[in-house]
Design a protein around this motif. Structure first.
Motif, mmCIF file in Angstrom:
data_model
loop_
_atom_site.group_PDB
_atom_site.id
_atom_site.type_symbol
_atom_site.label_atom_id
_atom_site.label_comp_id
_atom_site.label_asym_id
_atom_site.label_seq_id
_atom_site.Cartn_x
_atom_site.Cartn_y
_atom_site.Cartn_z
ATOM 1 N N GLY A 69 44.382 33.299 14.813
ATOM 2 C CA GLY A 69 43.803 33.661 13.524
ATOM 3 C C GLY A 69 44.546 33.028 12.364
ATOM 4 O O GLY A 69 44.014 32.923 11.261
ATOM 5 N N GLY A 92 39.409 27.635 15.011
ATOM 6 C CA GLY A 92 38.191 28.377 14.742
ATOM 7 C C GLY A 92 37.758 28.170 13.312
ATOM 8 O O GLY A 92 38.568 27.815 12.451
ATOM 9 N N LYS A 93 36.491 28.407 13.031
ATOM 10 C CA LYS A 93 35.999 28.168 11.671
ATOM 11 C C LYS A 93 36.631 29.119 10.660
ATOM 12 O O LYS A 93 36.679 28.822 9.462
ATOM 13 C CB LYS A 93 34.469 28.278 11.624
ATOM 14 C CG LYS A 93 33.894 29.623 11.993
ATOM 15 C CD LYS A 93 32.371 29.595 11.923
ATOM 16 C CE LYS A 93 31.756 30.943 12.315
ATOM 17 N NZ LYS A 93 32.124 32.019 11.390
ATOM 18 N N ASP A 94 37.131 30.263 11.130
ATOM 19 C CA ASP A 94 37.756 31.233 10.230
ATOM 20 C C ASP A 94 39.281 31.243 10.352
ATOM 21 O O ASP A 94 39.944 32.102 9.749
ATOM 22 C CB ASP A 94 37.226 32.641 10.529
ATOM 23 C CG ASP A 94 35.736 32.766 10.249
ATOM 24 O OD1 ASP A 94 35.276 32.187 9.240
ATOM 25 O OD2 ASP A 94 35.030 33.430 11.030
ATOM 26 N N THR A 95 39.841 30.312 11.118
ATOM 27 C CA THR A 95 41.292 30.253 11.255
ATOM 28 C C THR A 95 41.929 29.915 9.914
ATOM 29 O O THR A 95 41.516 28.973 9.232
ATOM 30 C CB THR A 95 41.705 29.196 12.294
ATOM 31 O OG1 THR A 95 41.103 29.502 13.543
ATOM 32 C CG2 THR A 95 43.217 29.170 12.459
ATOM 33 N N ILE A 96 42.925 30.688 9.540
ATOM 34 C CA ILE A 96 43.675 30.421 8.319
ATOM 35 C C ILE A 96 44.785 29.425 8.642
ATOM 36 O O ILE A 96 45.556 29.623 9.583
ATOM 37 C CB ILE A 96 44.281 31.717 7.744
ATOM 38 C CG1 ILE A 96 43.175 32.710 7.394
ATOM 39 C CG2 ILE A 96 45.128 31.409 6.515
ATOM 40 C CD1 ILE A 96 43.683 34.086 7.005
ATOM 41 N N GLN A 116 38.711 21.751 6.864
ATOM 42 C CA GLN A 116 38.646 23.130 6.378
ATOM 43 C C GLN A 116 39.822 23.393 5.448
ATOM 44 O O GLN A 116 40.759 22.599 5.394
ATOM 45 C CB GLN A 116 38.621 24.125 7.534
ATOM 46 C CG GLN A 116 39.789 24.100 8.495
ATOM 47 C CD GLN A 116 39.488 24.918 9.739
ATOM 48 O OE1 GLN A 116 38.714 24.513 10.613
ATOM 49 N NE2 GLN A 116 40.096 26.093 9.824
ATOM 50 N N ASP A 149 40.786 32.531 -1.356
ATOM 51 C CA ASP A 149 40.105 33.675 -0.753
ATOM 52 C C ASP A 149 40.897 34.258 0.410
ATOM 53 O O ASP A 149 40.668 35.395 0.812
ATOM 54 C CB ASP A 149 38.712 33.248 -0.248
ATOM 55 C CG ASP A 149 37.768 32.858 -1.371
ATOM 56 O OD1 ASP A 149 38.025 33.264 -2.525
ATOM 57 O OD2 ASP A 149 36.785 32.147 -1.104
ATOM 58 N N GLN A 150 41.828 33.464 0.954
ATOM 59 C CA GLN A 150 42.594 33.882 2.127
ATOM 60 C C GLN A 150 43.993 34.385 1.793
ATOM 61 O O GLN A 150 44.674 34.942 2.659
ATOM 62 C CB GLN A 150 42.721 32.704 3.100
ATOM 63 C CG GLN A 150 41.390 32.134 3.574
ATOM 64 C CD GLN A 150 41.576 30.820 4.309
ATOM 65 O OE1 GLN A 150 42.395 29.982 3.925
ATOM 66 N NE2 GLN A 150 40.811 30.621 5.380
#
Length: 298
Positions: A69, A92-96, A116, A149-150
């Protein structure tokens, strides 16, 4: 959270150890000898007055990032593009992704490779690798991260692990402040192979550092960057907070490894040339470090 550290050097191992101690599932991606030691015994972590083995996973292959993650990207600036390409298929597309690197343009360069967002992160920690599977903390440990945003999610993950985090609206300026600090200390520590506290005892060193910093500030202004805080005051305090620390450049040269000097004083020299700003002190520090880097004598 599952967390991966891409580039398990001194910085990556320190933050990986802090997060693993807080209960996160941490995987280090690094060189074979280091990976073997960690998988066999755990990571030997010297922190303050304690020594302990921290259990965590380690791998030599970027595919170990799959499912993470959060990725702490800690490779040398010279390896940003290659390491980014290696890990891209497993993100992953949401991996920070956080760039915990020296220099001012790594987050931008990495983002272009992986497609990304990457959070620019300024690292203030004194740490060193004492051998395969062995990291030693010498002082500090705070991070400054760019607002995004993260960023709140990152802070909520790191702060309970006793990692101080400041969220900045001027991440670029903060990166420049750290780079200027590196331009003042790293080359000199590398050339002399001395820690900061001992280095500044030599005649003329403060004057050389002041000249290098003045050139850096002129180039920053030429680039339209506002450098926050009292830069020179922070540089003076380093000898109190990290007196026994050798610069990362000094550590690289002592091990016979390429340094990041092209992304520190070398970056200032190149930008100065583009802008018509003279940078003679940074040029001298850059050139002498490159000579030392090419020498067979560490």
């Amino acid at each position: 959270m599952k967390i991966a550290v891409m580039g398990a050097g001194a910085v990556g191992c320190y933050y990986g150890a802090m997060l693993a101690r807080a209960g996160h599932e941490v995987t280090l991606i690094g060189r074979p000898g280091h990976v073997d030691a960690v998988n066999r015994d755990g990571l030997l972590f010297e922190f303050q007055s304690t020594k302990s083995f921290i259990e965590m996973k380690a791998d030599t292959d970027a595919r170990a990032i799959a499912g993470a993650g959060l990725v702490l990207f800690c490779v040398k600036s010279t390896d940003t593009a290659d390491a980014g390409a290696q890990m891209k298929p497993f993100l992953g597309k949401d991996t920070i992704v956080m760039s915990l690197q020296n220099g001012v343009d790594n987050a931008e360069r990495l983002s272009a490779v992986i497609g990304q967002p990457v959070i620019p992160t300024v690292v203030y920690v004194a740490t060193s690798m004492e051998g395969p599977g062995h990291v030693k903390h010498h002082g500090r440990g705070e991070l400054v991260i760019g607002r995004s945003d993260q960023s709140d999610a990152v802070a909520k993950t790191l702060r309970p692990a006793h990692i101080p985090v400041e969220i900045s609206d001027n991440a670029q300026g903060a990166l420049w402040a750290k780079m200027i600090l590196n331009c003042a200390y790293n080359a000199l520590s590398a050339i002399a192979q001395k820690p900061y506290g001992e280095l500044v005892q030599s005649d003329g060193i403060w004057e050389v550092m002041r000249n290098a910093v003045d050139e850096c500030m002129a180039v920053a202004a030429g680039c339209g960057v506002t450098v926050p805080g009292d830069v020179w005051g922070a540089i003076e305090k380093i000898v109190d907070t990290m007196p026994g620390q050798y610069s990362s450049t000094a550590q690289d040269l002592a091990r016979g490894k390429p340094s990041e000097i092209d992304y520190l004083n070398g970056y200032i020299v190149r930008k100065g040339a583009e802008l018509g700003i003279a940078t003679p002190t940074n040029l001298a520090l850059y050139a002498m470090t490159k000579l030392r880097e090419g020498s067979s004598v560490a």
